[in-house]
Write an enzyme that holds these catalytic residues in place. Structure first.
Site, PDB file in Angstrom:
ATOM      1  N   HIS A 274       0.452  -1.484  15.763  1.00  0.00           N
ATOM      2  CA  HIS A 274      -0.473  -0.600  15.039  1.00  0.00           C
ATOM      3  C   HIS A 274      -0.289   0.855  15.473  1.00  0.00           C
ATOM      4  O   HIS A 274      -1.232   1.638  15.497  1.00  0.00           O
ATOM      5  CB  HIS A 274      -1.936  -1.020  15.247  1.00  0.00           C
ATOM      6  CG  HIS A 274      -2.279  -2.333  14.627  1.00  0.00           C
ATOM      7  ND1 HIS A 274      -2.990  -3.301  15.289  1.00  0.00           N
ATOM      8  CD2 HIS A 274      -2.015  -2.852  13.402  1.00  0.00           C
ATOM      9  CE1 HIS A 274      -3.149  -4.360  14.515  1.00  0.00           C
ATOM     10  NE2 HIS A 274      -2.562  -4.109  13.354  1.00  0.00           N
TER      11      HIS A 274
ATOM     12  N   GLY B 116     -13.497  -2.385  11.835  1.00  0.00           N
ATOM     13  CA  GLY B 116     -14.013  -1.306  12.677  1.00  0.00           C
ATOM     14  C   GLY B 116     -14.759  -0.251  11.894  1.00  0.00           C
ATOM     15  O   GLY B 116     -15.770   0.286  12.364  1.00  0.00           O
ATOM     16  N   GLU B 117     -14.284   0.046  10.686  1.00  0.00           N
ATOM     17  CA  GLU B 117     -14.901   1.096   9.871  1.00  0.00           C
ATOM     18  C   GLU B 117     -16.127   0.618   9.101  1.00  0.00           C
ATOM     19  O   GLU B 117     -16.994   1.428   8.754  1.00  0.00           O
ATOM     20  CB  GLU B 117     -13.874   1.649   8.879  1.00  0.00           C
ATOM     21  CG  GLU B 117     -12.728   2.397   9.539  1.00  0.00           C
ATOM     22  CD  GLU B 117     -11.601   2.708   8.564  1.00  0.00           C
ATOM     23  OE1 GLU B 117     -11.870   2.807   7.345  1.00  0.00           O
ATOM     24  OE2 GLU B 117     -10.447   2.841   9.019  1.00  0.00           O
TER      25      GLU B 117
ATOM     26  N   ARG C 279     -17.139 -11.022   6.977  1.00  0.00           N
ATOM     27  CA  ARG C 279     -18.304 -11.074   6.081  1.00  0.00           C
ATOM     28  C   ARG C 279     -18.696 -12.513   5.766  1.00  0.00           C
ATOM     29  O   ARG C 279     -19.887 -12.860   5.773  1.00  0.00           O
ATOM     30  CB  ARG C 279     -17.997 -10.299   4.795  1.00  0.00           C
ATOM     31  CG  ARG C 279     -17.830  -8.813   5.003  1.00  0.00           C
ATOM     32  CD  ARG C 279     -17.180  -8.132   3.820  1.00  0.00           C
ATOM     33  NE  ARG C 279     -15.799  -8.608   3.620  1.00  0.00           N
ATOM     34  CZ  ARG C 279     -14.967  -8.099   2.729  1.00  0.00           C
ATOM     35  NH1 ARG C 279     -15.358  -7.099   1.948  1.00  0.00           N
ATOM     36  NH2 ARG C 279     -13.740  -8.566   2.609  1.00  0.00           N
TER      37      ARG C 279
ATOM     38  N   ARG D 219       6.479   1.763   7.027  1.00  0.00           N
ATOM     39  CA  ARG D 219       5.930   1.236   8.267  1.00  0.00           C
ATOM     40  C   ARG D 219       6.654  -0.068   8.594  1.00  0.00           C
ATOM     41  O   ARG D 219       6.646  -1.009   7.804  1.00  0.00           O
ATOM     42  CB  ARG D 219       4.424   0.981   8.125  1.00  0.00           C
ATOM     43  CG  ARG D 219       3.813   0.389   9.386  1.00  0.00           C
ATOM     44  CD  ARG D 219       2.379  -0.039   9.171  1.00  0.00           C
ATOM     45  NE  ARG D 219       1.913  -0.829  10.299  1.00  0.00           N
ATOM     46  CZ  ARG D 219       0.810  -1.555  10.289  1.00  0.00           C
ATOM     47  NH1 ARG D 219       0.064  -1.611   9.204  1.00  0.00           N
ATOM     48  NH2 ARG D 219       0.453  -2.236  11.359  1.00  0.00           N
TER      49      ARG D 219
ATOM     50  N   LYS E 164       0.854  -1.186   0.000  1.00  0.00           N
ATOM     51  CA  LYS E 164       0.000   0.000   0.000  1.00  0.00           C
ATOM     52  C   LYS E 164       0.887   1.232   0.000  1.00  0.00           C
ATOM     53  O   LYS E 164       1.945   1.235   0.631  1.00  0.00           O
ATOM     54  CB  LYS E 164      -0.897   0.017   1.237  1.00  0.00           C
ATOM     55  CG  LYS E 164      -2.005  -1.013   1.245  1.00  0.00           C
ATOM     56  CD  LYS E 164      -2.704  -1.062   2.596  1.00  0.00           C
ATOM     57  CE  LYS E 164      -3.324   0.257   2.972  1.00  0.00           C
ATOM     58  NZ  LYS E 164      -4.025   0.182   4.290  1.00  0.00           N
TER      59      LYS E 164
ATOM     60  N   ASP F   8     -12.507 -13.988   7.278  1.00  0.00           N
ATOM     61  CA  ASP F   8     -13.224 -12.786   6.863  1.00  0.00           C
ATOM     62  C   ASP F   8     -14.555 -12.696   7.613  1.00  0.00           C
ATOM     63  O   ASP F   8     -15.387 -13.604   7.515  1.00  0.00           O
ATOM     64  CB  ASP F   8     -13.458 -12.814   5.348  1.00  0.00           C
ATOM     65  CG  ASP F   8     -13.928 -11.478   4.800  1.00  0.00           C
ATOM     66  OD1 ASP F   8     -14.899 -10.914   5.343  1.00  0.00           O
ATOM     67  OD2 ASP F   8     -13.343 -11.003   3.811  1.00  0.00           O
TER      68      ASP F   8
ATOM     69  N   GLY G 133      -8.983  -5.118  12.138  1.00  0.00           N
ATOM     70  CA  GLY G 133      -8.820  -5.565  10.759  1.00  0.00           C
ATOM     71  C   GLY G 133      -8.478  -7.036  10.789  1.00  0.00           C
ATOM     72  O   GLY G 133      -8.820  -7.738  11.741  1.00  0.00           O
ATOM     73  N   ASN G 134      -7.796  -7.540   9.762  1.00  0.00           N
ATOM     74  CA  ASN G 134      -7.341  -8.930   9.816  1.00  0.00           C
ATOM     75  C   ASN G 134      -6.404  -9.125  11.003  1.00  0.00           C
ATOM     76  O   ASN G 134      -6.420 -10.153  11.675  1.00  0.00           O
ATOM     77  CB  ASN G 134      -6.643  -9.321   8.516  1.00  0.00           C
ATOM     78  CG  ASN G 134      -6.363 -10.813   8.455  1.00  0.00           C
ATOM     79  OD1 ASN G 134      -7.248 -11.628   8.690  1.00  0.00           O
ATOM     80  ND2 ASN G 134      -5.124 -11.173   8.156  1.00  0.00           N
ATOM     81  N   GLY G 135      -5.602  -8.104  11.281  1.00  0.00           N
ATOM     82  CA  GLY G 135      -4.912  -7.976  12.558  1.00  0.00           C
ATOM     83  C   GLY G 135      -5.690  -6.978  13.382  1.00  0.00           C
ATOM     84  O   GLY G 135      -6.356  -6.103  12.833  1.00  0.00           O
TER      85      GLY G 135
ATOM     86  N   ARG H  61      -4.532 -15.166  13.531  1.00  0.00           N
ATOM     87  CA  ARG H  61      -3.673 -15.200  14.712  1.00  0.00           C
ATOM     88  C   ARG H  61      -4.480 -15.532  15.958  1.00  0.00           C
ATOM     89  O   ARG H  61      -5.612 -15.081  16.114  1.00  0.00           O
ATOM     90  CB  ARG H  61      -2.955 -13.867  14.883  1.00  0.00           C
ATOM     91  CG  ARG H  61      -1.766 -13.695  13.963  1.00  0.00           C
ATOM     92  CD  ARG H  61      -1.161 -12.303  14.065  1.00  0.00           C
ATOM     93  NE  ARG H  61      -1.652 -11.435  13.017  1.00  0.00           N
ATOM     94  CZ  ARG H  61      -1.365 -10.138  12.917  1.00  0.00           C
ATOM     95  NH1 ARG H  61      -0.589  -9.562  13.825  1.00  0.00           N
ATOM     96  NH2 ARG H  61      -1.843  -9.413  11.932  1.00  0.00           N
TER      97      ARG H  61
ATOM     98  N   GLU I 228      -2.861   5.678   8.397  1.00  0.00           N
ATOM     99  CA  GLU I 228      -1.499   5.406   8.833  1.00  0.00           C
ATOM    100  C   GLU I 228      -0.487   6.121   7.949  1.00  0.00           C
ATOM    101  O   GLU I 228       0.578   6.536   8.412  1.00  0.00           O
ATOM    102  CB  GLU I 228      -1.243   3.896   8.816  1.00  0.00           C
ATOM    103  CG  GLU I 228      -2.101   3.130   9.809  1.00  0.00           C
ATOM    104  CD  GLU I 228      -2.139   1.639   9.561  1.00  0.00           C
ATOM    105  OE1 GLU I 228      -1.831   0.881  10.489  1.00  0.00           O
ATOM    106  OE2 GLU I 228      -2.466   1.230   8.429  1.00  0.00           O
TER     107      GLU I 228
END
Length: 395
Positions: A179, A331-332, A283, A90, A16, A281, A208-210, A239, A380
Protein backbone atom coordinates in the site's frame (compact mmCIF):
# COMPACT_ATOMS: atom_id res chain seq x y z
CA UNK A 1 4.12 22.44 -20.45
CA UNK A 2 0.88 20.71 -19.47
CA UNK A 3 0.79 16.91 -19.81
CA UNK A 4 -2.10 14.44 -19.70
CA UNK A 5 -1.28 11.52 -17.40
CA UNK A 6 -3.39 8.44 -16.66
CA UNK A 7 -3.11 6.78 -13.24
CA UNK A 8 -4.24 3.13 -13.24
CA UNK A 9 -5.06 0.81 -10.37
CA UNK A 10 -6.03 -2.64 -11.67
CA UNK A 11 -7.70 -5.23 -9.41
CA UNK A 12 -8.61 -8.85 -10.06
CA UNK A 13 -11.85 -7.87 -11.83
CA UNK A 14 -11.80 -4.08 -11.58
CA UNK A 15 -10.03 -1.05 -12.96
CA UNK A 16 -9.79 2.33 -11.20
CA UNK A 17 -8.36 5.31 -13.05
CA UNK A 18 -7.91 9.07 -13.09
CA UNK A 19 -6.81 11.24 -16.00
CA UNK A 20 -4.92 14.34 -14.89
CA UNK A 21 -3.43 17.38 -16.45
CA UNK A 22 -0.03 17.76 -14.85
CA UNK A 23 1.66 19.44 -13.12
CA UNK A 24 -1.46 21.38 -12.06
CA UNK A 25 -3.01 18.05 -10.90
CA UNK A 26 -6.44 18.78 -12.34
CA UNK A 27 -8.63 15.68 -12.67
CA UNK A 28 -10.21 15.58 -16.14
CA UNK A 29 -11.96 12.25 -15.66
CA UNK A 30 -12.09 9.60 -12.96
CA UNK A 31 -13.83 6.28 -12.88
CA UNK A 32 -14.01 2.63 -12.07
CA UNK A 33 -15.01 -0.49 -13.96
CA UNK A 34 -16.22 -3.41 -11.84
CA UNK A 35 -16.97 -7.04 -12.66
CA UNK A 36 -14.68 -7.20 -15.67
CA UNK A 37 -15.15 -10.55 -17.40
CA UNK A 38 -18.92 -10.67 -16.90
CA UNK A 39 -21.99 -9.67 -18.88
CA UNK A 40 -22.93 -7.10 -16.25
CA UNK A 41 -19.71 -5.06 -16.01
CA UNK A 42 -20.32 -1.62 -14.50
CA UNK A 43 -18.45 1.45 -15.73
CA UNK A 44 -18.95 4.46 -13.46
CA UNK A 45 -17.18 7.72 -14.21
CA UNK A 46 -17.15 11.44 -13.46
CA UNK A 47 -16.41 14.23 -15.95
CA UNK A 48 -16.68 17.89 -14.88
CA UNK A 49 -18.69 16.88 -11.83
CA UNK A 50 -21.25 14.89 -13.83
CA UNK A 51 -21.63 11.23 -12.88
CA UNK A 52 -22.46 8.58 -15.47
CA UNK A 53 -22.84 4.82 -15.40
CA UNK A 54 -22.79 2.14 -18.09
CA UNK A 55 -23.69 -1.52 -17.63
CA UNK A 56 -22.40 -3.65 -20.50
CA UNK A 57 -20.40 -6.85 -21.11
CA UNK A 58 -16.63 -6.31 -20.84
CA UNK A 59 -15.00 -9.69 -21.23
CA UNK A 60 -11.37 -8.60 -20.73
CA UNK A 61 -9.11 -5.79 -19.57
CA UNK A 62 -8.55 -4.89 -23.23
CA UNK A 63 -12.30 -4.32 -23.64
CA UNK A 64 -12.55 -2.37 -20.39
CA UNK A 65 -9.65 -0.09 -21.30
CA UNK A 66 -11.03 0.41 -24.81
CA UNK A 67 -14.26 1.61 -23.17
CA UNK A 68 -12.30 4.11 -21.09
CA UNK A 69 -10.47 5.47 -24.15
CA UNK A 70 -13.66 5.60 -26.24
CA UNK A 71 -15.43 7.54 -23.47
CA UNK A 72 -12.55 10.00 -23.19
CA UNK A 73 -12.84 10.64 -26.93
CA UNK A 74 -16.64 10.76 -27.26
CA UNK A 75 -16.89 13.04 -24.22
CA UNK A 76 -14.24 15.31 -25.79
CA UNK A 77 -12.02 15.10 -22.72
CA UNK A 78 -9.32 14.37 -25.28
CA UNK A 79 -9.40 14.84 -29.05
CA UNK A 80 -6.80 12.16 -29.77
CA UNK A 81 -5.33 9.17 -27.95
CA UNK A 82 -1.91 10.66 -28.60
CA UNK A 83 -2.63 13.46 -26.12
CA UNK A 84 -1.96 11.04 -23.25
CA UNK A 85 1.76 11.27 -22.54
CA UNK A 86 2.13 8.65 -19.85
CA UNK A 87 0.29 5.89 -18.00
CA UNK A 88 1.23 5.03 -14.43
CA UNK A 89 0.37 1.56 -13.12
CA UNK A 90 0.16 0.61 -9.48
CA UNK A 91 2.10 -2.66 -9.17
CA UNK A 92 1.76 -4.70 -5.99
CA UNK A 93 5.18 -6.34 -5.60
CA UNK A 94 8.52 -5.01 -6.76
CA UNK A 95 10.57 -7.28 -4.51
CA UNK A 96 14.19 -6.33 -4.02
CA UNK A 97 14.40 -5.16 -7.63
CA UNK A 98 12.70 -1.77 -7.34
CA UNK A 99 13.01 0.91 -4.68
CA UNK A 100 11.50 3.58 -6.96
CA UNK A 101 9.07 3.81 -9.90
CA UNK A 102 10.52 2.83 -13.29
CA UNK A 103 9.81 3.08 -16.99
CA UNK A 104 8.28 -0.19 -18.20
CA UNK A 105 10.29 -2.34 -20.58
CA UNK A 106 10.41 -6.08 -21.26
CA UNK A 107 12.71 -6.72 -18.31
CA UNK A 108 10.38 -4.88 -15.93
CA UNK A 109 7.41 -6.88 -17.22
CA UNK A 110 9.38 -10.09 -16.78
CA UNK A 111 10.17 -9.25 -13.16
CA UNK A 112 6.54 -8.28 -12.41
CA UNK A 113 5.56 -11.69 -13.75
CA UNK A 114 8.30 -13.42 -11.76
CA UNK A 115 7.04 -11.79 -8.56
CA UNK A 116 3.42 -12.82 -9.21
CA UNK A 117 3.89 -15.87 -6.99
CA UNK A 118 4.39 -13.45 -4.07
CA UNK A 119 1.32 -11.35 -4.88
CA UNK A 120 -1.04 -13.73 -6.70
CA UNK A 121 -4.12 -11.53 -6.35
CA UNK A 122 -2.44 -8.44 -7.79
CA UNK A 123 0.73 -8.73 -9.89
CA UNK A 124 -0.89 -10.84 -12.67
CA UNK A 125 -3.72 -8.34 -13.23
CA UNK A 126 -1.33 -5.40 -12.86
CA UNK A 127 0.64 -6.90 -15.76
CA UNK A 128 -2.55 -7.40 -17.79
CA UNK A 129 -3.26 -3.69 -17.37
CA UNK A 130 0.19 -2.73 -18.62
CA UNK A 131 -0.05 -4.98 -21.68
CA UNK A 132 -3.54 -3.75 -22.55
CA UNK A 133 -2.46 -0.11 -22.44
CA UNK A 134 0.62 -0.88 -24.52
CA UNK A 135 -1.70 -2.15 -27.27
CA UNK A 136 -4.33 0.56 -27.03
CA UNK A 137 -2.13 3.59 -26.28
CA UNK A 138 1.09 2.77 -28.14
CA UNK A 139 2.32 6.38 -28.09
CA UNK A 140 2.11 6.69 -24.29
CA UNK A 141 4.99 5.72 -22.02
CA UNK A 142 4.19 3.21 -19.27
CA UNK A 143 5.52 3.64 -15.74
CA UNK A 144 5.40 1.02 -12.98
CA UNK A 145 4.78 2.36 -9.47
CA UNK A 146 5.42 -0.34 -6.87
CA UNK A 147 3.54 -0.74 -3.59
CA UNK A 148 6.77 -1.90 -1.99
CA UNK A 149 9.03 1.01 -3.03
CA UNK A 150 7.95 3.46 -0.34
CA UNK A 151 8.94 1.00 2.38
CA UNK A 152 12.59 0.60 1.38
CA UNK A 153 13.45 2.98 4.24
CA UNK A 154 12.44 0.30 6.79
CA UNK A 155 15.58 -0.63 8.79
CA UNK A 156 17.01 -4.15 8.75
CA UNK A 157 15.96 -4.85 12.34
CA UNK A 158 12.33 -4.44 11.22
CA UNK A 159 12.45 -6.13 7.82
CA UNK A 160 14.56 -9.20 8.60
CA UNK A 161 12.99 -12.59 9.28
CA UNK A 162 14.79 -15.00 11.63
CA UNK A 163 15.45 -17.56 8.88
CA UNK A 164 18.80 -18.81 7.58
CA UNK A 165 20.51 -15.68 6.26
CA UNK A 166 20.98 -17.19 2.80
CA UNK A 167 17.22 -16.97 2.19
CA UNK A 168 17.48 -13.21 2.51
CA UNK A 169 20.81 -12.88 0.75
CA UNK A 170 20.07 -15.18 -2.20
CA UNK A 171 16.30 -14.93 -2.55
CA UNK A 172 15.29 -11.58 -1.05
CA UNK A 173 13.03 -13.07 1.64
CA UNK A 174 12.29 -10.12 3.94
CA UNK A 175 9.48 -7.81 4.97
CA UNK A 176 8.63 -5.42 2.12
CA UNK A 177 5.42 -3.63 3.12
CA UNK A 178 2.64 -2.69 0.71
CA UNK A 179 0.00 0.00 0.00
CA UNK A 180 2.98 2.27 -0.65
CA UNK A 181 1.19 4.99 -2.67
CA UNK A 182 -1.51 5.28 0.00
CA UNK A 183 0.89 5.53 2.93
CA UNK A 184 3.09 7.91 0.92
CA UNK A 185 0.09 10.16 0.27
CA UNK A 186 -0.69 10.25 4.01
CA UNK A 187 2.97 10.97 4.76
CA UNK A 188 2.80 14.00 2.44
CA UNK A 189 -0.74 15.21 3.13
CA UNK A 190 -0.84 15.07 6.93
CA UNK A 191 2.04 17.57 7.43
CA UNK A 192 0.31 19.93 4.96
CA UNK A 193 -2.83 19.76 7.10
CA UNK A 194 -1.39 19.71 10.62
CA UNK A 195 2.25 20.83 10.38
CA UNK A 196 5.50 18.90 10.61
CA UNK A 197 5.77 19.03 14.39
CA UNK A 198 2.40 17.33 14.91
CA UNK A 199 3.18 14.64 12.31
CA UNK A 200 6.75 13.84 13.42
CA UNK A 201 5.61 10.43 14.79
CA UNK A 202 2.62 9.12 12.89
CA UNK A 203 0.81 5.83 12.25
CA UNK A 204 -1.12 5.45 8.99
CA UNK A 205 -3.95 2.88 9.09
CA UNK A 206 -4.95 1.90 5.54
CA UNK A 207 -8.08 -0.13 6.22
CA UNK A 208 -9.98 -1.56 3.27
CA UNK A 209 -10.68 -5.07 2.01
CA UNK A 210 -6.91 -5.27 2.20
CA UNK A 211 -5.32 -3.47 5.12
CA UNK A 212 -1.97 -2.40 6.48
CA UNK A 213 -0.51 -0.10 9.10
CA UNK A 214 2.70 1.90 8.64
CA UNK A 215 4.88 3.66 11.21
CA UNK A 216 6.01 7.00 9.76
CA UNK A 217 8.90 8.97 11.23
CA UNK A 218 9.20 12.39 9.60
CA UNK A 219 7.37 11.02 6.57
CA UNK A 220 9.56 7.93 6.12
CA UNK A 221 8.33 4.37 6.57
CA UNK A 222 10.13 2.65 9.46
CA UNK A 223 7.83 -0.36 9.77
CA UNK A 224 4.77 -1.76 8.02
CA UNK A 225 2.45 -4.63 8.83
CA UNK A 226 2.44 -6.51 5.52
CA UNK A 227 5.50 -8.65 4.96
CA UNK A 228 7.17 -10.70 2.23
CA UNK A 229 3.72 -10.74 0.61
CA UNK A 230 0.45 -8.80 1.06
CA UNK A 231 -0.93 -11.78 3.00
CA UNK A 232 0.81 -10.80 6.24
CA UNK A 233 -0.23 -8.35 8.93
CA UNK A 234 -3.72 -7.64 10.21
CA UNK A 235 -6.81 -9.71 9.43
CA UNK A 236 -8.27 -8.53 6.12
CA UNK A 237 -11.48 -9.09 4.16
CA UNK A 238 -10.54 -12.53 2.82
CA UNK A 239 -6.84 -12.73 3.82
CA UNK A 240 -5.67 -14.38 7.02
CA UNK A 241 -3.00 -11.91 8.06
CA UNK A 242 -0.38 -13.18 10.50
CA UNK A 243 -0.62 -16.84 11.50
CA UNK A 244 1.65 -19.43 13.12
CA UNK A 245 3.74 -20.75 10.18
CA UNK A 246 3.39 -24.31 11.44
CA UNK A 247 -0.33 -24.12 10.59
CA UNK A 248 0.50 -24.35 6.88
CA UNK A 249 2.22 -27.79 6.81
CA UNK A 250 -0.32 -29.02 9.36
CA UNK A 251 -3.22 -28.13 7.03
CA UNK A 252 -1.42 -29.59 4.01
CA UNK A 253 -0.87 -32.89 5.78
CA UNK A 254 -4.13 -33.11 7.74
CA UNK A 255 -6.44 -32.15 4.88
CA UNK A 256 -4.28 -33.40 1.97
CA UNK A 257 -4.18 -29.95 0.39
CA UNK A 258 -1.56 -28.78 -2.10
CA UNK A 259 0.46 -25.64 -1.43
CA UNK A 260 -1.60 -23.83 -4.09
CA UNK A 261 -4.86 -24.88 -2.41
CA UNK A 262 -3.58 -23.61 0.92
CA UNK A 263 -2.44 -20.36 -0.73
CA UNK A 264 -5.91 -19.87 -2.20
CA UNK A 265 -7.54 -20.59 1.16
CA UNK A 266 -5.33 -18.08 2.99
CA UNK A 267 -5.90 -15.38 0.36
CA UNK A 268 -9.54 -15.88 -0.60
CA UNK A 269 -11.39 -17.84 2.10
CA UNK A 270 -9.90 -16.49 5.33
CA UNK A 271 -9.92 -13.15 7.17
CA UNK A 272 -13.24 -11.61 8.15
CA UNK A 273 -15.02 -13.95 5.74
CA UNK A 274 -13.32 -17.01 7.19
CA UNK A 275 -14.10 -16.16 10.82
CA UNK A 276 -17.67 -15.02 10.27
CA UNK A 277 -18.66 -17.47 7.54
CA UNK A 278 -20.85 -14.63 6.38
CA UNK A 279 -19.12 -11.74 4.64
CA UNK A 280 -15.88 -9.82 4.17
CA UNK A 281 -17.78 -6.51 4.41
CA UNK A 282 -17.64 -4.62 7.71
CA UNK A 283 -21.14 -3.23 7.10
CA UNK A 284 -22.62 -6.72 6.78
CA UNK A 285 -20.78 -7.90 9.87
CA UNK A 286 -21.90 -4.90 11.93
CA UNK A 287 -25.53 -5.50 10.97
CA UNK A 288 -25.26 -9.22 11.73
CA UNK A 289 -23.48 -8.61 15.05
CA UNK A 290 -26.23 -6.21 16.14
CA UNK A 291 -28.74 -8.96 15.33
CA UNK A 292 -26.88 -11.33 17.67
CA UNK A 293 -24.56 -13.20 15.27
CA UNK A 294 -21.66 -14.18 17.53
CA UNK A 295 -19.26 -15.10 14.74
CA UNK A 296 -19.81 -11.73 13.07
CA UNK A 297 -19.01 -10.03 16.38
CA UNK A 298 -15.96 -12.25 16.82
CA UNK A 299 -14.67 -11.27 13.37
CA UNK A 300 -15.00 -7.58 14.26
CA UNK A 301 -13.32 -8.11 17.64
CA UNK A 302 -10.36 -10.01 16.15
CA UNK A 303 -9.95 -7.38 13.43
CA UNK A 304 -9.92 -4.48 15.88
CA UNK A 305 -7.67 -6.28 18.35
CA UNK A 306 -4.99 -6.85 15.72
CA UNK A 307 -5.09 -3.19 14.64
CA UNK A 308 -4.66 -2.16 18.26
CA UNK A 309 -1.69 -4.50 18.67
CA UNK A 310 0.09 -3.00 15.69
CA UNK A 311 -0.58 0.55 16.89
CA UNK A 312 0.95 -0.35 20.25
CA UNK A 313 4.00 -1.94 18.61
CA UNK A 314 4.54 0.95 16.21
CA UNK A 315 4.25 3.50 18.99
CA UNK A 316 7.27 1.72 20.48
CA UNK A 317 9.11 1.91 17.14
CA UNK A 318 8.39 5.65 16.99
CA UNK A 319 9.06 6.23 20.71
CA UNK A 320 5.71 7.93 21.01
CA UNK A 321 2.77 8.97 18.84
CA UNK A 322 1.72 12.40 17.61
CA UNK A 323 -0.93 11.57 15.00
CA UNK A 324 -3.02 8.50 14.18
CA UNK A 325 -4.53 8.51 10.68
CA UNK A 326 -7.37 6.37 9.34
CA UNK A 327 -7.68 6.05 5.57
CA UNK A 328 -9.06 3.85 2.73
CA UNK A 329 -12.61 2.46 2.52
CA UNK A 330 -13.11 1.25 6.11
CA UNK A 331 -10.78 3.82 7.66
CA UNK A 332 -12.55 6.71 5.94
CA UNK A 333 -16.14 5.56 6.38
CA UNK A 334 -16.51 3.25 9.39
CA UNK A 335 -17.03 5.30 12.54
CA UNK A 336 -17.66 2.01 14.33
CA UNK A 337 -14.20 0.57 13.60
CA UNK A 338 -12.45 3.85 14.44
CA UNK A 339 -14.31 4.02 17.75
CA UNK A 340 -13.60 0.37 18.57
CA UNK A 341 -9.89 0.78 17.75
CA UNK A 342 -9.48 3.95 19.79
CA UNK A 343 -11.48 2.74 22.80
CA UNK A 344 -8.44 0.87 24.15
CA UNK A 345 -5.81 3.45 23.22
CA UNK A 346 -6.41 5.77 26.14
CA UNK A 347 -3.04 4.78 27.61
CA UNK A 348 -1.44 6.50 24.60
CA UNK A 349 -3.48 9.65 25.17
CA UNK A 350 -5.96 8.90 22.37
CA UNK A 351 -9.48 10.19 23.00
CA UNK A 352 -12.22 10.53 20.35
CA UNK A 353 -14.96 13.10 19.99
CA UNK A 354 -17.96 10.85 19.27
CA UNK A 355 -19.89 13.45 17.26
CA UNK A 356 -16.89 14.29 15.05
CA UNK A 357 -16.17 10.60 14.55
CA UNK A 358 -19.75 9.85 13.53
CA UNK A 359 -19.59 12.73 11.02
CA UNK A 360 -16.31 11.48 9.46
CA UNK A 361 -14.69 14.86 10.12
CA UNK A 362 -11.04 15.53 9.31
CA UNK A 363 -9.98 15.70 12.97
CA UNK A 364 -11.97 13.42 15.26
CA UNK A 365 -10.01 13.64 18.50
CA UNK A 366 -11.51 15.18 21.63
CA UNK A 367 -10.22 18.57 22.80
CA UNK A 368 -8.22 16.94 25.63
CA UNK A 369 -6.71 14.14 23.49
CA UNK A 370 -2.91 14.13 23.60
CA UNK A 371 -2.81 12.47 20.15
CA UNK A 372 -4.35 13.90 16.99
CA UNK A 373 -6.69 11.43 15.28
CA UNK A 374 -7.48 12.16 11.65
CA UNK A 375 -9.60 10.79 8.83
CA UNK A 376 -7.79 11.56 5.56
CA UNK A 377 -9.17 10.21 2.27
CA UNK A 378 -6.31 8.54 0.46
CA UNK A 379 -5.33 9.45 -3.09
CA UNK A 380 -3.07 6.77 -4.52
CA UNK A 381 -3.70 8.01 -8.05
CA UNK A 382 -2.10 11.43 -7.54
CA UNK A 383 1.03 9.75 -6.16
CA UNK A 384 1.11 7.56 -9.28
CA UNK A 385 0.68 10.60 -11.57
CA UNK A 386 3.45 12.50 -9.79
CA UNK A 387 5.73 9.48 -10.13
CA UNK A 388 5.03 9.30 -13.87
CA UNK A 389 6.02 12.95 -14.26
CA UNK A 390 9.21 12.33 -12.30
CA UNK A 391 10.24 9.19 -14.22
CA UNK A 392 9.54 10.83 -17.58
CA UNK A 393 11.50 13.95 -16.52
CA UNK A 394 8.49 16.22 -17.01
CA UNK A 395 8.52 18.00 -13.63
Amino acid sequence: MSQKILAINAGSSSLKFKLYTMPDEKVLMSGQIDRIGTKTSEFSYVIAGKRSKIVAPMESFDTAIQNVIDTLLTSHVIQSKNEITGVGHRISHGGRYYSAPVLVDEDVKSKIDELAVLSPLHNPVNLLGIEAFEKLLPHAQEVAVFDTSFHHTIPAKAYMYALPYSYFEDHGIRRYGFHGPSHEYIAQRAPELFGKEKTHRMISCHLGNGGSLTALLDGKSVNSSMGFTPLAGIVMGTRSGDIDPEIIPFIEEEFHMTSQEVRNMLNKDSGLLGISGLSNDIRDLDKAAQAGNKRAQLALDVYVHQIQQYIGAYTTDLEGLDTLVFTAGIGEHSALIRQMVCDRLGYLGVKLDAAKNDANELSIEAADSRVKVAVIPTDEEIIIARDVMSVLGLN
